[in-house]
Scaffold this motif. Sequence first.
Motif, PDB file in Angstrom:
ATOM      1  N   ALA A  12       0.926  -3.212   0.481  1.00 37.00           N
ATOM      2  CA  ALA A  12       1.364  -2.465   1.663  1.00 37.00           C
ATOM      3  C   ALA A  12       1.507  -3.391   2.868  1.00 37.00           C
ATOM      4  O   ALA A  12       2.411  -3.196   3.699  1.00 37.00           O
ATOM      5  CB  ALA A  12       0.388  -1.333   1.960  1.00 37.00           C
ATOM      6  N   SER A  13       0.658  -4.390   2.971  1.00 33.78           N
ATOM      7  CA  SER A  13       0.756  -5.318   4.101  1.00 33.78           C
ATOM      8  C   SER A  13       2.003  -6.206   4.002  1.00 33.78           C
ATOM      9  O   SER A  13       2.471  -6.740   4.999  1.00 33.78           O
ATOM     10  CB  SER A  13      -0.504  -6.172   4.199  1.00 33.78           C
ATOM     11  OG  SER A  13      -0.557  -7.089   3.125  1.00 33.78           O
ATOM     12  N   PHE A  14       2.542  -6.350   2.782  1.00 36.76           N
ATOM     13  CA  PHE A  14       3.775  -7.121   2.595  1.00 36.76           C
ATOM     14  C   PHE A  14       5.021  -6.242   2.661  1.00 36.76           C
ATOM     15  O   PHE A  14       6.110  -6.677   2.308  1.00 36.76           O
ATOM     16  CB  PHE A  14       3.751  -7.861   1.254  1.00 36.76           C
ATOM     17  CG  PHE A  14       2.847  -9.051   1.239  1.00 36.76           C
ATOM     18  CD1 PHE A  14       3.078 -10.133   2.079  1.00 36.76           C
ATOM     19  CD2 PHE A  14       1.744  -9.089   0.393  1.00 36.76           C
ATOM     20  CE1 PHE A  14       2.231 -11.237   2.056  1.00 36.76           C
ATOM     21  CE2 PHE A  14       0.901 -10.185   0.364  1.00 36.76           C
ATOM     22  CZ  PHE A  14       1.148 -11.265   1.210  1.00 36.76           C
ATOM     23  N   GLY A  15       4.831  -4.978   3.073  1.00 40.71           N
ATOM     24  CA  GLY A  15       5.986  -4.106   3.253  1.00 40.71           C
ATOM     25  C   GLY A  15       6.218  -3.102   2.136  1.00 40.71           C
ATOM     26  O   GLY A  15       7.176  -2.349   2.183  1.00 40.71           O
ATOM     27  N   TRP A  16       5.391  -3.068   1.169  1.00 43.10           N
ATOM     28  CA  TRP A  16       5.535  -2.110   0.074  1.00 43.10           C
ATOM     29  C   TRP A  16       4.584  -0.938   0.318  1.00 43.10           C
ATOM     30  O   TRP A  16       3.603  -0.747  -0.387  1.00 43.10           O
ATOM     31  CB  TRP A  16       5.215  -2.761  -1.263  1.00 43.10           C
ATOM     32  CG  TRP A  16       6.156  -3.856  -1.675  1.00 43.10           C
ATOM     33  CD1 TRP A  16       6.919  -4.641  -0.873  1.00 43.10           C
ATOM     34  CD2 TRP A  16       6.426  -4.269  -2.996  1.00 43.10           C
ATOM     35  NE1 TRP A  16       7.635  -5.522  -1.588  1.00 43.10           N
ATOM     36  CE2 TRP A  16       7.357  -5.327  -2.924  1.00 43.10           C
ATOM     37  CE3 TRP A  16       5.982  -3.879  -4.243  1.00 43.10           C
ATOM     38  CZ2 TRP A  16       7.841  -5.972  -4.041  1.00 43.10           C
ATOM     39  CZ3 TRP A  16       6.462  -4.527  -5.356  1.00 43.10           C
ATOM     40  CH2 TRP A  16       7.382  -5.559  -5.257  1.00 43.10           C
ATOM     41  N   GLU A  17       4.906  -0.102   1.300  1.00 39.54           N
ATOM     42  CA  GLU A  17       3.995   0.967   1.717  1.00 39.54           C
ATOM     43  C   GLU A  17       3.815   2.046   0.636  1.00 39.54           C
ATOM     44  O   GLU A  17       2.775   2.678   0.541  1.00 39.54           O
ATOM     45  CB  GLU A  17       4.498   1.628   3.013  1.00 39.54           C
ATOM     46  CG  GLU A  17       4.400   0.758   4.246  1.00 39.54           C
ATOM     47  CD  GLU A  17       5.603  -0.164   4.401  1.00 39.54           C
ATOM     48  OE1 GLU A  17       6.646   0.063   3.734  1.00 39.54           O
ATOM     49  OE2 GLU A  17       5.498  -1.121   5.184  1.00 39.54           O
ATOM     50  N   ARG A  18       4.846   2.259  -0.152  1.00 38.67           N
ATOM     51  CA  ARG A  18       4.772   3.334  -1.169  1.00 38.67           C
ATOM     52  C   ARG A  18       3.809   3.001  -2.315  1.00 38.67           C
ATOM     53  O   ARG A  18       3.380   3.892  -3.033  1.00 38.67           O
ATOM     54  CB  ARG A  18       6.155   3.623  -1.718  1.00 38.67           C
ATOM     55  CG  ARG A  18       7.054   4.236  -0.681  1.00 38.67           C
ATOM     56  CD  ARG A  18       8.381   4.575  -1.288  1.00 38.67           C
ATOM     57  NE  ARG A  18       9.266   5.032  -0.230  1.00 38.67           N
ATOM     58  CZ  ARG A  18       9.898   6.174  -0.255  1.00 38.67           C
ATOM     59  NH1 ARG A  18       9.768   6.971  -1.289  1.00 38.67           N
ATOM     60  NH2 ARG A  18      10.689   6.519   0.732  1.00 38.67           N
ATOM     61  N   THR A  19       3.503   1.756  -2.495  1.00 41.36           N
ATOM     62  CA  THR A  19       2.575   1.404  -3.582  1.00 41.36           C
ATOM     63  C   THR A  19       1.192   1.991  -3.350  1.00 41.36           C
ATOM     64  O   THR A  19       0.498   2.315  -4.316  1.00 41.36           O
ATOM     65  CB  THR A  19       2.463  -0.124  -3.738  1.00 41.36           C
ATOM     66  OG1 THR A  19       2.042  -0.695  -2.502  1.00 41.36           O
ATOM     67  CG2 THR A  19       3.772  -0.729  -4.189  1.00 41.36           C
ATOM     68  N   ASP A  20       0.823   2.150  -2.089  1.00 39.25           N
ATOM     69  CA  ASP A  20      -0.480   2.749  -1.790  1.00 39.25           C
ATOM     70  C   ASP A  20      -0.546   4.173  -2.348  1.00 39.25           C
ATOM     71  O   ASP A  20      -1.528   4.560  -2.980  1.00 39.25           O
ATOM     72  CB  ASP A  20      -0.724   2.739  -0.278  1.00 39.25           C
ATOM     73  CG  ASP A  20      -2.110   3.239   0.076  1.00 39.25           C
ATOM     74  OD1 ASP A  20      -3.057   2.922  -0.671  1.00 39.25           O
ATOM     75  OD2 ASP A  20      -2.235   3.953   1.089  1.00 39.25           O
TER      76      ASP A  20
END
Length: 112
Positions: A12-20
Amino acid sequence: LNTSILLALVLASFGWERTDALFGIAIAFYIFWSAISIVREAGAVLMDTELSPEISEQMQQLVCEVPGVHGCHDFRTRVSGTRWFVQLHLELPGELPLSQAHDLCVAVENAI
């Protein structure tokens, strides 16, 4: 579980918010599956399930190997918690005195 949470935060910190959210759903399914497994195991303990047929057959063989025992019938087993219970009818000679019959029952119990 902890590793997947940390991985989701890093992604999520690298921009992949949906993975959370995806990791959260996966963890929820894992917890649900674990709960179902626990309920199944608890139900088996509460319902006094029968021992496996292989164990029951071994016990019957041990009973019949005791000298003086002609056989057994109405053999039943069950598990309650961590304890095993065995119930059976021994086939003994009719003229056998009660004290000797009791001694044979103790020998069968020890054999099992």
